[in-house]
Each structure stands twice: as C-alpha cells, then as structure tokens.
Design an enzyme around this catalytic site. Structure first.
Site, PDB file in Angstrom:
ATOM      1  N   THR A  57       9.992  10.269   6.262  1.00 33.84           N
ATOM      2  CA  THR A  57       9.453   9.083   6.935  1.00 33.84           C
ATOM      3  C   THR A  57      10.573   8.484   7.782  1.00 33.84           C
ATOM      4  O   THR A  57      11.753   8.663   7.477  1.00 33.84           O
ATOM      5  CB  THR A  57       8.972   8.035   5.931  1.00 33.84           C
ATOM      6  OG1 THR A  57      10.101   7.625   5.155  1.00 33.84           O
ATOM      7  CG2 THR A  57       7.924   8.599   5.003  1.00 33.84           C
ATOM      8  N   GLU A 101       2.993   9.817   3.868  1.00 34.44           N
ATOM      9  CA  GLU A 101       2.769   9.969   2.429  1.00 34.44           C
ATOM     10  C   GLU A 101       1.339  10.383   2.087  1.00 34.44           C
ATOM     11  O   GLU A 101       1.030  10.665   0.924  1.00 34.44           O
ATOM     12  CB  GLU A 101       3.083   8.653   1.703  1.00 34.44           C
ATOM     13  CG  GLU A 101       4.556   8.292   1.653  1.00 34.44           C
ATOM     14  CD  GLU A 101       5.035   7.515   2.886  1.00 34.44           C
ATOM     15  OE1 GLU A 101       4.341   7.561   3.931  1.00 34.44           O
ATOM     16  OE2 GLU A 101       6.100   6.861   2.797  1.00 34.44           O
ATOM     17  N   LYS A 158       3.085 -15.017   0.197  1.00 35.28           N
ATOM     18  CA  LYS A 158       2.409 -15.210  -1.074  1.00 35.28           C
ATOM     19  C   LYS A 158       2.597 -16.660  -1.505  1.00 35.28           C
ATOM     20  O   LYS A 158       3.653 -17.049  -1.998  1.00 35.28           O
ATOM     21  CB  LYS A 158       2.999 -14.251  -2.102  1.00 35.28           C
ATOM     22  CG  LYS A 158       2.230 -14.169  -3.387  1.00 35.28           C
ATOM     23  CD  LYS A 158       2.801 -13.076  -4.261  1.00 35.28           C
ATOM     24  CE  LYS A 158       2.436 -13.310  -5.704  1.00 35.28           C
ATOM     25  NZ  LYS A 158       3.077 -12.331  -6.586  1.00 35.28           N
ATOM     26  N   TRP A 193      -2.674 -15.056  -0.536  1.00 34.30           N
ATOM     27  CA  TRP A 193      -1.928 -14.488   0.573  1.00 34.30           C
ATOM     28  C   TRP A 193      -2.257 -15.182   1.890  1.00 34.30           C
ATOM     29  O   TRP A 193      -3.423 -15.434   2.204  1.00 34.30           O
ATOM     30  CB  TRP A 193      -2.205 -12.988   0.694  1.00 34.30           C
ATOM     31  CG  TRP A 193      -1.276 -12.181  -0.165  1.00 34.30           C
ATOM     32  CD1 TRP A 193      -0.164 -12.640  -0.787  1.00 34.30           C
ATOM     33  CD2 TRP A 193      -1.378 -10.809  -0.469  1.00 34.30           C
ATOM     34  NE1 TRP A 193       0.451 -11.621  -1.477  1.00 34.30           N
ATOM     35  CE2 TRP A 193      -0.275 -10.482  -1.294  1.00 34.30           C
ATOM     36  CE3 TRP A 193      -2.275  -9.805  -0.131  1.00 34.30           C
ATOM     37  CZ2 TRP A 193      -0.058  -9.208  -1.796  1.00 34.30           C
ATOM     38  CZ3 TRP A 193      -2.050  -8.534  -0.630  1.00 34.30           C
ATOM     39  CH2 TRP A 193      -0.952  -8.238  -1.456  1.00 34.30           C
TER      40      TRP A 193
END
Lengths: 551, 551
Positions: free
Chosen positions: B187, B331, B444, B449
């Site tokens: 990545t 992934e 948060k 959120w």
C-alpha cells in the site's frame, strides 16, 4: 512467505446469510395450480430456514453430520431445507421421487437418514416404505395432500408449518470446515447399486459462483429463473444456491410439470431464464404450438441432462427463447460444460454448430480424452475417447456407508483421481466437447474404438429396419467386434449383406468397422425409461440364445 | 460424513493453463505509440510465460518462494510475469513506478526481491537505486529505452527477449497449496511505512471468479477490456487473471496513459470494457469533448479507486459509455462492492442514486459498520460508522519481512480478524455502501461521530471562504470536538459567529456538531498529492501554534 489473506471458509451458511440480508427483496414464487402462486421474499424464506434449523435441532434432535432427507417437489420449503440443513452442519439428502420404492428404501437406509421432509402429495409413495426404514426417526409433512396413509406410522409425524411456527429467527451457526459434507445425492444407478455423491460446502460454493459467471448462466437479481429441473436432481443444477448468492428470483413449479401449467407460468410470471431436460421442452414446444402464448421474457434457456435435438433448439430460437446447451452429471455438481459459441463464431454460419456441442470447458474444470489403450488423445475435434474430468466440484469417490472409507471403483475413477465420466467424445482445440457414445456402448476392436451409436443410427436410416442395436461381443483376434441386432419392419425381409453394403456405401462406415455378426429379433429389449437394454442383449448372446449369421 | 469431492487447489497455474489452452485465440494487444500495436494470442503469451518461468529458474536461480519484482507498465510482458512467477511457486512483487525513489528502495529491500523485471523506459528510475538494493541479484529489461544508465550495474543485466528465446515451452508446474503466497503489493502508506499485502493463489482465483460474475464486471470472451488501472495497483483490479479465466481480450496501454492515445485506442481497438480511476476518465472526457471520436463500443466502464463525481458519470452516460462504480482497496484484492442498481430501481428515478453509491456487497464479502464505541450499527442507510470487511480475498494481516509473523496492527484489524478499512459510511437495507469520510477524519464527540468532510464542504460553500479544514481536537467533556480552520478569500474579513450561523442555518448542521473552536490560516498545508495535510494541522494545534477563538 505466508499469505496475509483472511482464511474464511466457503460455506452454504455464507450464501444463506448473504441472500437473506443483501437480497432480502428477491423472491421465491411457487406455483399452486390454482389461484395466486405462493410468494415469499428471500428474507422470509431465509427466516423460515433459520426456524427450520432450530426445529430440526431442538425438536427432532438432528445433530451435526445427521442426515435430513427431502422427498419434495421444487418449492419454497425445499429451498428452505437446502439452506437450513447444511448451515446447521447436517447433511441434506435429496430423494428422487421417480425411483422405484425398493430403491428408495435402499438409499434411505444406506444414507442413514434420520428425518424425512415430504410433500403431502407424495405421502402415498413414502407411507408404505416406512416399516422398511431402519434409521428414520421423524417424518415432516409439508403442503397439501391426504395425511391418512401416515396413520399408524412407526415414527412420529409432524406438520412442517406447526414445527417451525414458534421457533426463533436466529441461529448461532457453527463454524464449518469448507470440505465438510453439505448435501448427498444418489445417482440413479442403471448398473449395480445407486451411488452416493457427497457435495461439500466448498464444492457447492464454487459451483454457485460458476453458475453466475457471465460465461455460464450469467444470472443476476434482474433475473427470474424457472427451475424445472428437479431439486432432487443434482441440486437443481445448483440454481437455488446460485440464486441466494446473486439475488436471482426463483420460479418453482412444484408438482405442475405438465406443458400447460409451464406455459401458463412463463406467460404469467415472465421468467428470464429456465433450466430443464429436453423432454420437458419438447412437451412445452407442442403446447406453445397448439396454444401460442407470450413467452418473450424467456431469453435464456439452459438445456442439459441429455443431448438437445437441433430441431428443438431451432424451434425455440424462432420463439425468441435462446437455448444454451450444457453438459454435466450428478458427479459434476453438475456444470461440466456450457455451449456459448466462441466470439469469432458469433454471427457466422459456424455459430449453430458450436451451440449443439455439449459446450466449452470452464476454468474450474480440467478435461482429457482417453483412448482405448489409456493414452491421452489430442484436442483436435476428431480423436474420440472417454472423457475424464477433474475439478473442485467434481466427485473423486462415492459414499460408502457410515464409518466406511469413500468408495473409488476403478471403472469410475482413474488412478490419479480423475472422474471417468463413461461418456465418449471429442474435444476441439478451443475446449468444446462433443459426446458421441457412452463408453460401455463402444466396441474396442484391435486398439481402436467403433461407435455403436453411429452403426445403430446408420442401420435405422435403412427403409427396411424398424430398430437396431449394436453391442460388443468377444473376438479372439480383435478383442471385441460389433454384433448387429435388427428388427425388420412389417412386410420387409432381412438381407444382411445388403445392410452391410448400405452401411459401407450410404453411411460411409469404414470397412474395418463393419459388423460381421448379424441377428434379427422381434423387438429390442428396453429399460424402464425406454432406452435399449444392451445388458439383456449381451447376456442373450453369451448364453447362445441369439441365432447369429456370420458374413 | 466425508465429502466425496476431489480436493483440487485453486491456483494461478490452473488459470494460466486454462487460458492458454481453451482461450488460446483470445488476445493481448499492447499499444506501442506508433504504428501497429503489438498483438499476442493467449496461446503465444502463455507459451512465453512458460519460457519465462524456465529462464527464471534455470538462468536466474529463482527458487520456490523467491520474490520476482516487476517495474513495468501494463503490457504483454507484465501479464506473462503475472502467470509465470506464481505458477512456478515464486512470488510476484509489483512495484509502483509512481513512488519516490527512497520508498521504492525500502520496499524492494523489505520484500527481499531477487530479480527485477523493468521496462526500458523506466531504467532512469531504477538505475540510481541499484547500489542501495540489498537482495537483488538480476535485472531483466524489456521493451524500448536507453540501456546506458545500467552500465556499471552492480548486478547482471539481461534482455527479456534474449533470456526467454531458447527456453522450453513446457514446465512441470509444482503442486501448490492454494493458501501459498502468489503475489505481493505494498500500500502506498500515507502514514508510516508501506505495508505489504500478500495475495494467495486461493484469493486470486476466487477474486477472478467474482470479477467475471454477471453481478460484477460480467466479462466473457466476447469482451475486450481496456486495462488502464496499472498492473502495479492491486493486480490491475484482477483483470489479467479474470481475462485468462474467461478468455477476455486485453487491451494494454503500456506507457500511453494520456487522453489522446487512450481515445485513439478506444476508437481503433473497440474495447467493450474499461477500468480506471476517475482522473483518467476526467481527462478522457476533455479529449472527447475537444475531438469527438467513436467510442460506442465501450458499453461497460468500471470506475473505482476514488469516488466518481456524478457529473462525470452523467457525461459518460451521454456518450453511451455506461459507468459502473466500484469500491475496493489493496487489502481487498480489490473488489469490495460494485454499484449495479437493484432490479426494482432500474428505469426509475432512484436508479442514479444507487449508481453513485460505492456499490453493493457481493456474496464473497461480509461487511459491518462499527460506531464510535465499537458497537455494530444497523444497515439503515443512515447510521454511519467505520466499515469493516471479511472474506476470502480480504487481507487479515500485513507482510512483516522474511521469517517474521504477519503483522496485525489493531487499528487495521479487529480482534476477530476483520479488516478495518478506515472508511466511514453507511450501508442500506439492501447492502449498498455509501462512504462519507475517512475514519481518521471524523470527530468522535460524546459517543457520536461528526463528519469533518461535511463541515469542510459546508464552510467552503460560504462566499468569503477560500479553503476550510476541520480536525478533531481533544476536549475534556466530549472527548473530541471539531476545530474549524479557514482560509479567507482576498478582501474578505472573517466572522466566526456568522460562519457558525451559516453552517447551522444554510448547511443545516445539527447544533451539537457546530464547532466552538475557530482559527484562520494563510493556506491549508497539503500533502505531495495535494490533499489537506491534517497531520500538520493537528501537530500545530497541539504545539499551541494556532491562535484559536472560542465561541
């Protein structure tokens, strides 16, 4: 170097959870014969499957690895059992309701089934068997039909709807090994005892992906599949599993398999796909010819189970129903080949020739053609040999009873584990399979094969011949040679030398393939399904009961 | 009860053999910039892959598990390496040719690559690195480009064509475990060191089936796929493998990724499918607007890698190129979701809304949305949380160097092994995913959120604001609260109270989500690829370098 990928098993449970959750709005529509069909969403059917699993475990004592048999038509309850039983770690055993009673009893005892779920309409078939079943502990009845024949049953009888009514709609599914048994199906066994094929969670999962690949049946949630092929026949070619994997709507005919209701459900429910054996389509064609209906939705028709006559394919083409030929068997889950023509043939005069092959080998299946002496033959579209296949959804053995090692008869499996299909044919350079014979019907003469089917078709094209069968008989010099057995038409007389010339000159049979041995019978013996019973002929020849003329 | 199915591993070798044999006539067409493209059939490319495997083993000493790196554009040679290396039991490591030199060297050393296959045009990138590479023993050069910078190379340099020229076209492929490593991709690593994802044969095989499913990209041998997404980027979204599985023709742009040659290859080669990130399509759209061309063949365009602007999708629709949105990451192999609208929305005004979601979860992927306190949120299309995924082609760890256990950082993987994607979004009742934020960008606050992206877009819609960034800062009472950082347009003055009212009244931000902390900067710091660099802002705030006004 270790892979860093997650190790997630490929299980029927995952298909159930996915179908219920993501494709909850897709539907199973079951024909009822009169009035509205029964309609359930995948969310509803999935919830019922979970309730069924709870009932099987809590009320009927089904344990991991326990066998639950179904004697059911294609309908929602059968789909529910397809998912409930394997997901709980048990094994679904689909029973062929066309089998003779003794064979059915043999199979149930051999599989050690604990529970049988039966349609009400099939009670007359099951009830007389019950006293002969050694392992069955419960019978569950679903759908309409007189329950009276089950009075005095040696085991408890439950109503499906009562059984699942109060059950929870959650189940803590066990973690399963993907190689674990999920479903069991016996081959019809024309020779010897029926043989059990045990599908694993892995094989069902991979086969479902294959069914939905664009190169195979290409199904999505925009499709409705009319599943005429029975659920007791190789998992209805994998369609219920494939449906929950991609949200494909299911149209289930239940016991209404006659041409008229099939035509009615196609017109009324507008399926985009259908799957059945040729005889069903032949009947449907007659119905549509007699009473035309709007069948225009049905763009994609999979035909398999037996070779589709080209005339039938052409007739369906004219109705706008595109037939796609496929080949497989119980031992191949069943998708072995699918006859989509290659890109270069589309729109050319060659296209139809590809469509009437058995089809092209998909990536999941390896195939080879083995000649009379065990040699591997080329993929040239000409060299004919026995088809052997290998792959993750192909059987490598048969079920051999509880606590016994799986059975690997050498006539069914090669030393290196490939399935010997018993079919003889060719493969062309692009992987298209054309089958010509059953292996047991070919004659091995001096290290070469002679096709009995080719000789029979040639003889039956003679104006004096009503029927003809050709079997292999022992020969000191060549190993085997063909024996031609003919039935002469009323009023005709038989002339073997003339028939032999006809085969040579008109049918263009090679000289070395022409039969020397000839005999006449009044009628060719047939099996219960109408096929020539060559076993009987071979036995009669061996016993000296046939009067043979040598040319 | 033992399954009786064959235990056949799912390997890249099987895909190679199938593609070469059954789809030998399908083609890889590589753009050359001038004159005729290079054209090879799968049979030819497959034979070259086998010769490459022989050369790697016999001439360059590549052993099972040995790493072979590629620094290549999308072309036939890269496809040959895709199949040769894993099939021989070695590991293909695709190098991102856009990375800074030091990162490239770090990755090559970390992976312990033995061989690097490089395009001639990329020698200027590779040559200066060679003295810093600790494990590389051979360099193989393919295609045009000045070789001079490799003079004095510390390791032997070979020409690809010379290397494979005399090699056999057969190879006795080893029996591989399907869980064995097949390919490695790092990545890009915006935070910390790059992380290696090691794909297994199994994960690649299953992902290839998924790509070709009708519910995903639905590719067959009737298709030609223009693969713009680089082969060094998550295996070009699995397209080369999927192509050999189903005979899909490949159209490879090599280094000609500019709008003009892309338009030319679409018009000239008439691909039916293409795959790329939105920026490529944005450029192509400009080109097609300036110089219209016949792009009518391209009915099926997969866009992923970043959210596709709805305007771009509409513009392509008008050109007859149907865009299908997909979401994934290195992934996830990468197919995570594909945005085919559900059947019931097709042809309705809702259809477009489904198409601009990230897409629907396929059967192979399980997904869950996790709220601020680790709780699992409902699939109601409203509750937003971090997306976690599980499945057989999803990473469960990162490569941690030779002889080290795979790495499982807790911010990347849950305790029960699911991938924490770092994306925040919602899932609707039918499994459609909509992403709204990166997890590290949400605030948060009191167990709920707050979307920083939502606040930023709201602020930037104010006429006085040039740029706005919102980051989370610690708060004693709420845990975290938003800090609004604005850049005021020339000539405008800042009024935080007015901006706050604007957010509340015009943007309809909920009262509890409105920032109390405000600051002004001259310009928002950016990363090398032009994104807001919030790490810098958070650090400046922590160091007290920002002058904050509390409302």
């Amino acid at each position: 170097m270790l892979s860093t990928m997650q190790d997630v098993p490929l299980t029927v449970t995952r298909i159930l959870v996915h179908g219920t959750l993501v494709h909850g709005r897709s539907r199973i529509t079951t024909w009822t014969g009169e009035g509205e069909p029964q309609r359930r969403t995948f969310a509803e059917a999935g919830a019922r499957a979970i309730r069924l699993a709870n009932a099987l475990r809590d009320d009927l004592g089904v344990r991991p690895d326990g066998r639950v048999a179904t004697l059911l038509w294609n309908n929602s309850e059968h789909v529910e059992a397809y998912f409930a039983v394997p997901s709980m770690g048990a094994v679904l055993h689909t029973l062929n309701l066309r089998l003779p009673a003794e064979q059915l009893a043999w199979i149930i005892n051999h599989a050690a089934d604990r529970v049988i779920i039966v349609n009400g309409s099939l009670i007359p078939l099951l009830a007389p068997l019950l006293p002969h079943l050694k392992t069955v502990e419960h019978v569950v009845v679903s759908g309409p039909g007189d329950r009276a024949p089950l009075d005095g049953s040696p085991v408890p009888v439950h109503e499906y709807e009562d059984l699942i009514a109060d059950k929870p709609t959650t189940y803590d599914w066990p973690e399963l090994d993907e190689r674990q048994a999920a479903a069991l199906c016996y081959t019809s066994g024309t020779t010897g005892d029926p043989k059990g094929v045990v599908y694993s969670h892995r094989s069902i999962y991979l086969h479902s992906m294959q069914v939905n690949m664009a190169q195979s049946m290409a199904l999505t949630d925009r499709d409705t599949s009319l599943v005429v092929v029975p659920q007791f026949h190789v998992n209805a070619w994998g369609l219920p599993h494939a449906a929950f994997m991609s949200g494909v709507n299911l149209l289930m005919p239940d016991r209404f398999l006659q041409p008229a209701p099939l035509a009615e459900m196609i017109e009324g429910e507008r399926p985009t796909h259908a799957a059945a054996v040729p005889t069903i389509w032949q009947g449907l064609l007659g119905e549509l010819t007699a009473r035309p209906r709007d069948v225009s939705s049905l763009a994609n028709v999979t035909i398999g189970g037996a070779a589709c006559p080209p005339s039938l394919m052409e007739a369906f083409d004219k109705l706008g129903m595109r037939v796609c030929h496929a080949w497989g068997m119980t031992e191949t889950s069943p998708l072995g080949t699918v006859a989509h023509p290659p890109a270069h043939a589309i729109g050319t005069e060659k296209e139809f020739a590809y469509r009437i092959t058995q089809g092209r080998i998909p990536a999941g299946v390896e195939a080879r053609i083995i000649g009379p002496d065990g040699e591997r033959l080329p993929w040239d579209g000409a060299a004919a040999g026995e088809l052997e296949v290998r792959g993750p959804w192909i059987a490598g053995a048969y079920y051999n009873g509880p606590n016994a090692e799986p059975l690997r008869p050498t006539d069914k499996f090669s030393e290196d584990g490939w399935l010997r299909t018993g079919d003889v044919g060719t493969i062309d350079p692009e992987g298209f399979l054309t089958l010509t014979d059953r292996a047991k019907d070919v004659i091995k003469s001096g290290g070469e094969w002679i096709s009995s089917v080719h000789l029979e078709n040639g003889l039956m094209s003679h104006p004096d011949i009503a029927e003809a069968a050709v079997v292999a008989v022992p020969d000191d010099k060549w190993g085997e040679r063909p024996l031609a057995i003919v039935v002469v038409k009323d009023g005709a007389t038989v002339d073997y030398a003339a028939l032999r010339s006809f085969l040579s000159d008109e049918v263009q049979v090679a000289k070395w393939q022409l039969p020397e041995r000839w005999t006449t019978v009044e009628t060719v013996p047939k099996t219960s399904v109408g096929k020539f019973d060559k076993k009987v002929l071979r036995r009669q020849y061996a016993a000296g009961e046939l009067e043979v003329t040598h040319l």
